[in-house]
Design an enzyme around this catalytic site. Structure first.
Site, PDB file in Angstrom:
ATOM      1  N   THR A  26      -7.969  10.931  -6.426  1.00 52.83           N
ATOM      2  CA  THR A  26      -7.341   9.808  -5.730  1.00 52.83           C
ATOM      3  C   THR A  26      -6.266  10.307  -4.776  1.00 52.83           C
ATOM      4  OG1 THR A  26      -7.717   8.426  -7.670  1.00 52.83           O
ATOM      5  CG2 THR A  26      -6.070   7.658  -6.079  1.00 52.83           C
ATOM      6  N   GLU A  27      -6.377   9.935  -3.508  1.00 56.83           N
ATOM      7  CA  GLU A  27      -5.389  10.281  -2.475  1.00 56.83           C
ATOM      8  C   GLU A  27      -5.130  11.788  -2.404  1.00 56.83           C
ATOM      9  OE1 GLU A  27      -4.598   7.912  -0.506  1.00 56.83           O
ATOM     10  OE2 GLU A  27      -5.311   6.248  -1.719  1.00 56.83           O
TER      11      GLU A  27
END
Length: 552
Positions: free
Chosen positions: A145-146
């Site tokens: 994530t990210e």
């Protein structure tokens, strides 16, 4: 040859509706369906559908030379299923070309890697299964994530079997080093790490339509020249960005689609360039060194850390309260609660609570559907409070069901009896068949036994002797046991006599001094009488010869 790796993140969060305090325990639906559907349909029409068609044409035009990679969150796939299933079909067409790689990530686009390893592993496995179901690929490369990454997170990803991982080429991590090489995880060097070239990536994703930028307008030829200006010994240039850049963040009237359509041809003019997927890059190049990342990094904001999601007390409180429920959720069997649990973990909920108001404030305001970070926090905590009540009720209900199911109903017992009777009948029939076949087996066994008997007569004789010896051994033990008491009785009878003799010896010892005195007196007497006897011996020879002379 120098590789160009284009990667796109695809994510659409489930946005919460205005969930007020009086809704707690009265209304258990937390999502703004109208907002979610309208946003997904808008982005699909502006970005996903036209951009997928553009990429498909470029792949067909360049006959396998143009390659890209995607990471699509599980939450995004769920919304595509609900609102725009044609988007999934367009991604399937890209997958069928064999020039597109789909990467693994967390199903909920969550930050579970920070707080809960078990949840992290579960979500990654769930997402990988969904990607394989839709696109026929089992992901080999992981994208968190990210782009969140650290040494410990990378080691955890390696333990799950992934060969490589993507992250941000943060300046405070690389220092003088270039992001245009393959690196290795410090704790587990088997995991290769691709680092985003944030300068060249942000030129497209953030600065493309900025008329105040000194390089505006950006053309495909200019961008290809920048790629060509990188160091000759670079291995790979990683261009990572949000897929929504095309048509949503950078509008169609900015010329972003024309730029992307012309870019492959502009790059191919330089013959030492080629496009490659992350798996191909990791397979081709060896890491030049290990990368040391003690504290987690991301691609968000200028700090390139986690402060976009966990930078203030509001975010930290909501985040930690959420993950204190993980053990309870694991015990719960309610599918609705499981679904809400996935949606409440989305990192976007914490992103909306960010209180940065300076250099990155505009970016956060653009993505935030709430009036303020505090409004986002209160709204989220109201929904979480209701979720906790539902979770506790569900667990209590599960416990009651378990208690009642331990006492079987009469109908269940009857059914069990029927199945047992049928099983017994089957066993009886099997035994009859076995008995009919038994004589043949017995005959075979008897012939085998006869052969064994002929071959082993000596062994039987020895065995018999051993048996006789074993049988005789108990008798010896019995005789020994019977004789033992007599010996003990004789010993007891003889004991008084031995004691009397012992007493006589004691008396003898006491009388011993008197005997010694008498013995001494005898010795003295012998010594006094001895000289006289000696004299008598001397006189005797003289007297003896005279006597005969007198007789003559």
């Amino acid at each position: 040859m120098k590789s160009i790796c284009f990667y796109f993140q695809v994510h659409q969060p489930f946005r919460l509706r205005r969930y007020r305090f009086f809704d707690i325990s009265n209304n258990h639906y937390y999502y703004d369906d109208y907002l979610n559907e309208s946003i997904v349909r808008r982005v699909a029409n502006n970005c996903y559908l036209p951009m997928n068609d553009l990429l498909l044409k470029q792949i067909n035009k360049n006959k396998g030379k143009f390659k890209i990679a995607f990471s699509i969150s599980g939450i995004a796939l769920n919304q595509f299923e609900l609102y725009v299933p044609e988007v999934i079909e367009s991604f399937k067409r890209l997958a069928e070309t064999g020039q597109v790689e789909f990467l693994a990530e967390t199903y909920s686009h969550s930050l579970s890697c920070i707080d809960n390893k078990e949840e992290f592993r579960k979500q990654v496995a769930e997402h990988s299964t969904k990607i394989e179901k839709y696109f026929g690929q089992k992901p080999q490369i992981f994208r968190n994530t990210e782009l969140v990454y650290s040494d410990s997170i990378g080691a955890e990803v390696a333990s799950m079997g992934y060969k490589g991982m993507l992250t941000e080429g943060a300046k405070h991590i690389l220092g003088w080093k270039s992001p245009n090489f393959v690196y290795a995880n410090q704790r587990n060097p088997e995991l290769k790490v691709l680092m985003r070239n944030y300068q060249l990536s942000d030129d497209i994703s953030f600065r493309f339509s900025n008329k105040d930028w000194n390089q505006w307008p950006l053309t495909a030829e200019k961008y290809a020249a920048w790629l060509n200006a990188t160091a000759p010994n670079d291995q790979v240039i990683n261009i990572f960005m949000d897929y929504e850049t095309f048509g949503e963040h950078q509008k169609a009237n900015s010329g972003i689609f024309h730029f992307m359509e012309a870019l492959p041809s502009a790059i191919f003019k330089f013959k030492h360039f080629k496009f490659a997927t992350p798996s191909e890059v990791i397979a081709e190049y060896k890491p030049i060194s290990q990368i040391n990342v003690v504290h987690p990094i991301s691609w968000a904001d200028e700090e390139r850390d986690l402060t976009a999601w966990l930078g203030n007390d509001l975010q930290k409180d909501a985040f930690h309260r959420l993950y204190t429920l993980s053990a309870k959720v694991a015990k719960c069997n309610d599918p609705k609660i499981k679904t809400d649990w996935n949606y409440l973990q989305s990192s976007d909920h914490f992103y909306y609570m960010c209180t940065k108001f300076f250099s990155d404030g505009e970016v956060h305001a653009y993505f935030n559907p709430f009036d303020s970070p505090y409004d986002a926090y209160i709204n989220y905590m109201n929904a979480l409070s209701d979720f906790i009540l539902r979770l506790d009720d569900s667990l209590q209900l599960n416990n009651k069901v378990e208690e009642t199911t331990t006492v079987p109903l009469i109908s269940n017992l009857n059914q069990q009896l029927k199945t047992e009777v049928t099983m017994l009948k089957k066993k009886a029939a099997a035994k009859k068949v076995a008995k009919k076949a038994a004589p043949k087996k017995a005959a075979k066994k008897s012939t085998a036994k006869k052969a064994v008997k002929k071959a082993a007569p000596k062994k039987k004789v020895v065995a018999k002797k051993k048996v006789v010896a074993k049988k005789a051994a108990p008798k010896k033990k019995v005789v020994a046991k019977k004789a033992a008491p007599k010996k003990k009785v004789i010993a007891k009878k003889a004991a008084p006599k031995k004691k009397a003799v012992a007493k006589k010896k004691v008396v003898a010892k006491k009388a011993a001094p008197k005997k010694k005195a008498v013995a001494k007196k005898k010795v003295v007497a012998k010594k006094k009488a001895a000289p006289r006897k000696k004299v008598a011996k001397k006189v005797a020879p003289v007297v003896a010869p005279i006597a005969p002379a007198v007789k003559k």
